[in-house]
Scaffold this motif. Structure first.
Motif, PDB file in Angstrom:
ATOM      1  N   ILE A  74      67.633 -51.058  89.852  1.00 10.51           N
ATOM      2  CA  ILE A  74      69.082 -50.961  90.077  1.00 10.51           C
ATOM      3  C   ILE A  74      69.557 -52.073  91.002  1.00 10.51           C
ATOM      4  CG2 ILE A  74      70.945 -49.544  91.046  1.00 10.51           C
ATOM      5  CD1 ILE A  74      69.845 -48.420  88.440  1.00 10.51           C
ATOM      6  N   LEU A  75      68.851 -52.275  92.086  1.00 10.35           N
ATOM      7  CA  LEU A  75      69.296 -53.241  93.106  1.00 10.35           C
ATOM      8  C   LEU A  75      69.263 -54.683  92.620  1.00 10.35           C
ATOM      9  CD1 LEU A  75      67.566 -51.676  96.237  1.00 10.35           C
ATOM     10  CD2 LEU A  75      70.007 -51.624  95.704  1.00 10.35           C
ATOM     11  N   THR A  76      68.407 -54.979  91.646  1.00 11.80           N
ATOM     12  CA  THR A  76      68.335 -56.348  91.117  1.00 11.80           C
ATOM     13  C   THR A  76      69.057 -56.485  89.787  1.00 11.80           C
ATOM     14  OG1 THR A  76      66.193 -55.896  90.055  1.00 11.80           O
ATOM     15  CG2 THR A  76      66.149 -56.838  92.287  1.00 11.80           C
ATOM     16  N   SER A  77      69.836 -55.476  89.407  1.00 12.50           N
ATOM     17  CA  SER A  77      70.541 -55.538  88.118  1.00 12.50           C
ATOM     18  C   SER A  77      71.541 -56.683  88.073  1.00 12.50           C
ATOM     19  CB  SER A  77      71.250 -54.205  87.827  1.00 12.50           C
ATOM     20  OG  SER A  77      72.176 -53.898  88.857  1.00 12.50           O
ATOM     21  N   SER A  78      72.047 -57.085  89.241  1.00 12.41           N
ATOM     22  CA  SER A  78      72.876 -58.289  89.310  1.00 12.41           C
ATOM     23  C   SER A  78      72.479 -59.077  90.552  1.00 12.41           C
ATOM     24  CB  SER A  78      74.368 -57.940  89.353  1.00 12.41           C
ATOM     25  OG  SER A  78      74.757 -57.512  90.644  1.00 12.41           O
ATOM     26  N   ARG A 107      62.363 -60.994  91.227  1.00 13.37           N
ATOM     27  CA  ARG A 107      63.002 -60.405  92.399  1.00 13.37           C
ATOM     28  C   ARG A 107      62.716 -58.906  92.472  1.00 13.37           C
ATOM     29  NH1 ARG A 107      69.196 -62.013  94.239  1.00 13.37           N
ATOM     30  NH2 ARG A 107      68.803 -61.864  96.477  1.00 13.37           N
ATOM     31  N   LYS A 108      62.739 -58.253  91.324  1.00 12.07           N
ATOM     32  CA  LYS A 108      62.426 -56.821  91.279  1.00 12.07           C
ATOM     33  C   LYS A 108      61.008 -56.571  91.802  1.00 12.07           C
ATOM     34  CE  LYS A 108      61.442 -53.124  87.993  1.00 12.07           C
ATOM     35  NZ  LYS A 108      61.372 -52.730  86.567  1.00 12.07           N
ATOM     36  N   ASN A 109      60.056 -57.345  91.324  1.00 12.28           N
ATOM     37  CA  ASN A 109      58.661 -57.172  91.766  1.00 12.28           C
ATOM     38  C   ASN A 109      58.518 -57.431  93.260  1.00 12.28           C
ATOM     39  OD1 ASN A 109      57.810 -56.499  89.181  1.00 12.28           O
ATOM     40  ND2 ASN A 109      57.371 -58.614  88.615  1.00 12.28           N
ATOM     41  N   ARG A 110      59.265 -58.401  93.776  1.00 15.03           N
ATOM     42  CA  ARG A 110      59.219 -58.683  95.224  1.00 15.03           C
ATOM     43  C   ARG A 110      59.788 -57.510  96.021  1.00 15.03           C
ATOM     44  NH1 ARG A 110      62.785 -60.986  98.807  1.00 15.03           N
ATOM     45  NH2 ARG A 110      64.196 -61.772  97.185  1.00 15.03           N
ATOM     46  N   PHE A 111      60.872 -56.907  95.531  1.00 23.28           N
ATOM     47  CA  PHE A 111      61.461 -55.752  96.229  1.00 23.28           C
ATOM     48  C   PHE A 111      60.461 -54.592  96.295  1.00 23.28           C
ATOM     49  CE2 PHE A 111      66.384 -56.279  96.005  1.00 23.28           C
ATOM     50  CZ  PHE A 111      66.260 -57.562  96.519  1.00 23.28           C
ATOM     51  N   ILE A 112      59.743 -54.401  95.199  1.00 22.78           N
ATOM     52  CA  ILE A 112      58.743 -53.320  95.168  1.00 22.78           C
ATOM     53  C   ILE A 112      57.606 -53.636  96.138  1.00 22.78           C
ATOM     54  CG2 ILE A 112      57.010 -52.176  93.730  1.00 22.78           C
ATOM     55  CD1 ILE A 112      58.921 -52.677  91.322  1.00 22.78           C
ATOM     56  N   ARG A 113      57.155 -54.885  96.109  1.00 22.74           N
ATOM     57  CA  ARG A 113      55.997 -55.292  96.927  1.00 22.74           C
ATOM     58  C   ARG A 113      56.335 -55.381  98.419  1.00 22.74           C
ATOM     59  NH1 ARG A 113      55.614 -60.101  95.031  1.00 22.74           N
ATOM     60  NH2 ARG A 113      56.551 -61.143  96.825  1.00 22.74           N
ATOM     61  N   ASP A 114      57.420 -56.086  98.743  1.00 27.01           N
ATOM     62  CA  ASP A 114      57.709 -56.393 100.149  1.00 27.01           C
ATOM     63  C   ASP A 114      58.458 -55.278 100.866  1.00 27.01           C
ATOM     64  OD1 ASP A 114      56.519 -58.763  99.517  1.00 27.01           O
ATOM     65  OD2 ASP A 114      58.301 -60.020  99.773  1.00 27.01           O
ATOM     66  N   PHE A 115      59.273 -54.521 100.133  1.00 24.86           N
ATOM     67  CA  PHE A 115      60.092 -53.495 100.779  1.00 24.86           C
ATOM     68  C   PHE A 115      59.642 -52.080 100.431  1.00 24.86           C
ATOM     69  CE2 PHE A 115      63.342 -57.006  99.875  1.00 24.86           C
ATOM     70  CZ  PHE A 115      62.999 -57.693 101.028  1.00 24.86           C
ATOM     71  N   ASN A 116      58.525 -51.987  99.666  1.00 27.06           N
ATOM     72  CA  ASN A 116      57.941 -50.689  99.322  1.00 27.06           C
ATOM     73  C   ASN A 116      58.954 -49.767  98.642  1.00 27.06           C
ATOM     74  OD1 ASN A 116      55.680 -49.024  99.200  1.00 27.06           O
ATOM     75  ND2 ASN A 116      56.216 -47.947 101.088  1.00 27.06           N
ATOM     76  N   LEU A 117      59.785 -50.340  97.776  1.00 25.30           N
ATOM     77  CA  LEU A 117      60.792 -49.554  97.068  1.00 25.30           C
ATOM     78  C   LEU A 117      60.226 -49.015  95.764  1.00 25.30           C
ATOM     79  CD1 LEU A 117      63.997 -51.784  97.398  1.00 25.30           C
ATOM     80  CD2 LEU A 117      63.441 -49.727  98.704  1.00 25.30           C
ATOM     81  N   GLU A 136      74.416 -60.563  92.653  1.00 25.44           N
ATOM     82  CA  GLU A 136      75.284 -60.239  93.794  1.00 25.44           C
ATOM     83  C   GLU A 136      74.851 -58.946  94.475  1.00 25.44           C
ATOM     84  OE1 GLU A 136      76.352 -60.995  90.753  1.00 25.44           O
ATOM     85  OE2 GLU A 136      77.273 -62.967  91.066  1.00 25.44           O
ATOM     86  N   LEU A 137      74.433 -57.942  93.670  1.00 28.62           N
ATOM     87  CA  LEU A 137      73.992 -56.678  94.259  1.00 28.62           C
ATOM     88  C   LEU A 137      72.687 -56.870  95.026  1.00 28.62           C
ATOM     89  CD1 LEU A 137      74.576 -53.656  94.560  1.00 28.62           C
ATOM     90  CD2 LEU A 137      73.276 -53.262  92.460  1.00 28.62           C
ATOM     91  N   ALA A 138      71.771 -57.641  94.450  1.00 29.38           N
ATOM     92  CA  ALA A 138      70.511 -57.929  95.146  1.00 29.38           C
ATOM     93  C   ALA A 138      70.773 -58.683  96.447  1.00 29.38           C
ATOM     94  CB  ALA A 138      69.581 -58.729  94.235  1.00 29.38           C
ATOM     95  N   ASP A 139      71.724 -59.624  96.412  1.00 30.30           N
ATOM     96  CA  ASP A 139      72.093 -60.356  97.633  1.00 30.30           C
ATOM     97  C   ASP A 139      72.672 -59.401  98.679  1.00 30.30           C
ATOM     98  OD1 ASP A 139      71.294 -62.726  96.480  1.00 30.30           O
ATOM     99  OD2 ASP A 139      73.328 -63.408  95.992  1.00 30.30           O
ATOM    100  N   TYR A 140      73.504 -58.451  98.228  1.00 33.11           N
ATOM    101  CA  TYR A 140      74.112 -57.477  99.148  1.00 33.11           C
ATOM    102  C   TYR A 140      73.012 -56.677  99.847  1.00 33.11           C
ATOM    103  CZ  TYR A 140      77.534 -54.037 100.839  1.00 33.11           C
ATOM    104  OH  TYR A 140      78.326 -53.233 101.636  1.00 33.11           O
ATOM    105  N   TYR A 141      72.040 -56.201  99.052  1.00 33.76           N
ATOM    106  CA  TYR A 141      70.938 -55.435  99.631  1.00 33.76           C
ATOM    107  C   TYR A 141      70.171 -56.267 100.664  1.00 33.76           C
ATOM    108  CZ  TYR A 141      66.494 -52.989 100.128  1.00 33.76           C
ATOM    109  OH  TYR A 141      65.397 -52.356 100.647  1.00 33.76           O
ATOM    110  N   LEU A 170      64.560 -65.287  89.552  1.00 38.52           N
ATOM    111  CA  LEU A 170      65.045 -64.531  88.392  1.00 38.52           C
ATOM    112  C   LEU A 170      64.825 -63.029  88.595  1.00 38.52           C
ATOM    113  CD1 LEU A 170      63.898 -66.971  85.574  1.00 38.52           C
ATOM    114  CD2 LEU A 170      66.240 -66.531  86.345  1.00 38.52           C
ATOM    115  N   PRO A 171      65.569 -62.202  87.838  1.00 36.57           N
ATOM    116  CA  PRO A 171      65.585 -60.755  88.119  1.00 36.57           C
ATOM    117  C   PRO A 171      64.228 -60.065  88.104  1.00 36.57           C
ATOM    118  CG  PRO A 171      66.785 -61.290  86.080  1.00 36.57           C
ATOM    119  CD  PRO A 171      66.542 -62.559  86.797  1.00 36.57           C
ATOM    120  N   ASP A 172      63.362 -60.383  87.139  1.00 39.14           N
ATOM    121  CA  ASP A 172      62.062 -59.706  87.085  1.00 39.14           C
ATOM    122  C   ASP A 172      61.218 -60.034  88.316  1.00 39.14           C
ATOM    123  OD1 ASP A 172      62.693 -58.514  84.727  1.00 39.14           O
ATOM    124  OD2 ASP A 172      61.481 -59.825  83.453  1.00 39.14           O
TER     125      ASP A 172
END
Length: 485
Positions: free
Chosen positions: A320-324, A303-313, A326-331, A299-301
């Motif tokens: 923004i990247l997890t707003s949808s 996934r957002k936390n994982r992006f911050i943790r694993d990719f140091n974003l 499909e966009l998160a998949d693209y990234y 789920l988006p929340d």
């Protein structure tokens, strides 16, 4: 809004489920088919028909309940809600009343300014949609029954929302969840996500609820926000001038930016709910629940936390990247090719989304494959091309769909790293711009940018910018030292 008062808002959101067939028959749910072509005796309510519940509707409803922390009731009942509208052929709607499929959930709304709040969800229930009245053809009202029997879930919040902005955040989060789950496309313009709002006001600190009104006909999140702002101010004006708010249903007119009365509001018991005698109770046991849970995506929340943790974003990038989905998949497909996570984020947020927004397309229709964005970033990082040349290649990729390496090769865009060649170009630029050289030597550092620009122009942007800066500065410092000596 007058600071003496606070708004109390509860939202009822109808989400049209992405099943192939309707809730109680085999008719297609496809949007945009000719009027009255997706119909049969069941969804038209002919005498003697027997509805059969679509299993997929139950699974989608349970999935949504799980996503918003609801209790999934083992036993729920389909009920008849009796009221008459021209677009409801049976004269009643099959819905759920006392025993819905999901109850007592919540979701967390937040923004990028540190605001966070828990909004409770009272219930989620399954029901069928009514048809559509068409008023703008000639002087008659026509009925399109294609939508009759299309499956819906109704998501009913507790009155925990206290401002139009909170309502906007709540709806945005709900849309994000249903689209992540793949159970609804979230298209408000086509009516697949619809919102009614119950609104009242009270003095701050007062626990007693005021008289509520219901606002309908809001087909975008911004319209919901505007309609609520208008209705809150209207109720405050009534109270402040000694009047009383009347309980009624109101329609939002987006063209006039105002609200108009529709009818006085009925209470729930006026609908004379009773269990539908043609439909057995819905039983969701632990085994079925476990099977449904297996299809739950990240789920988006989370996934957002994982992006911050694993990719140091940064949090903003991850939001923004997890707003949808499909966009998160693209990234994530971009970073399968490159490990420069921040550069991937920048390219998507700045260059990719610029085109997506300008062209009003979905990310899944964006012409550049994510792996080609990854390859483009790698070409910059390994020094094959400059950042400036990369922008040109991006435009070429948009138009041709070619891989970046092919474009670099065909157009001879490989970055120049030959120090002798760069040294020669720099000498020519310095000889042709002696007055600017004198300005730099006199202390005007800004002139350096002009000289770098001339060098890059002479090399058609292909010279390595870092090498250009380093060689140019060394030459200028040598000139300066010799002139001082």
């Amino acid at each position: 809004m007058n600071e003496k008062y606070e708004a109390v808002i509860g939202l009822e959101v109808h989400a049209q489920l992405l099943t192939d067939t309707k809730i109680f028959c085999g008719c297609s749910t496809k949007f945009g088919n000719p009027p009255n072509s997706n119909v049969c005796p069941v969804c038209l309510g002919h005498p003697g028909i027997l509805p059969v519940l679509n299993k997929r509707v139950v699974e989608f409803s349970v999935l949504m309940g799980m996503a918003v922390n609801c209790t999934i009731n083992k036993k729920s009942i389909m009920a008849r809600k009796n009221y008459f509208y021209p677009d409801l052929p049976k004269g009643y709607q099959i819905s759920q009343f006392e025993k819905p499929i999901c109850q007592n959930g919540y979701l967390i709304i937040d923004d990028n300014n540190g605001f966070s709040k828990k909004i409770r969800i009272r219930r989620i229930h399954m029901e069928e949609d009514a048809g559509k009245l068409v008023h703008d053809i000639g002087y008659e009202t026509l009925i399109d029954a294609n939508r009759c029997g299309v499956p819906l879930i109704e998501i009913v919040s507790e009155p925990d929302i206290n401002s139009p902005h909170e309502a906007y955040l709540y709806l945005t989060k709900l849309k994000q969840i249903v689209t992540y789950l793949g159970i609804c496309d979230g298209n408000m313009e086509e009516g697949s996500l619809r919102c009614d709002a119950n609104v009242s006001i009270r003095l701050k600190g007062d626990n007693k609820l005021g008289t509520k009104t219901e606002v309908k006909n809001m087909n975008s999140f911004r319209f919901v926000e505007k309609a609520l702002e208008y209705e809150i101010e209207r109720q405050i004006d009534i109270i402040e001038t000694g009047g009383k708010v009347v309980q009624q249903t109101l329609l939002w007119n987006p063209d006039l930016n105002k609200i108009t009365p529709m009818r006085t509001k009925e209470e729930a018991h006026d609908y004379r709910y009773f269990p539908d005698p043609d439909l057995v109770p819905v039983i969701v046991d632990e085994k079925w629940k476990a099977e449904i849970a297996k299809s739950m995506p990240e789920l988006p929340d989370k996934r957002k936390n994982r992006f911050i943790r694993d990719f140091n974003l940064p949090s903003y990038d991850a939001e923004i990247l997890t707003s949808s989905r499909e966009l998160a998949d693209y990234y994530e497909n971009v970073i399968k090719i490159t490990n420069n996570y921040k550069a991937a984020s920048n390219w998507i947020m700045v260059d990719v989304l610029k085109i997506v927004n300008e062209e009003k397309i979905d990310i899944k229709d964006f012409p550049i494959l994510p792996q080609n964005i990854g390859k483009l970033i790698n070409l910059i990082d390994n020094g094959t091309i400059s950042g400036k040349i990369a922008k040109e290649i991006f435009t070429d990729m948009l138009n041709s769909g070619n891989e970046p390496e092919k474009i670099v090769k065909e157009k001879n865009l490989i970055q120049i790293t030959d120090t002798d060649f760069i040294d020669k170009i720099i000498n020519e630029i310095l000889n042709n711009n002696k007055s600017q050289v004198e300005e730099y030597l006199s202390g005007k550092e800004k002139v350096l940018g002009f000289l770098v620009g001339q060098i890059m122009k002479a090399t058609k942007g292909k010279a390595n910018p870092q090498m250009v800066n380093e060689i140019l500065r060394n030459k200028l410092n040598t000139i300066k030292s010799s002139s001082e000596g």
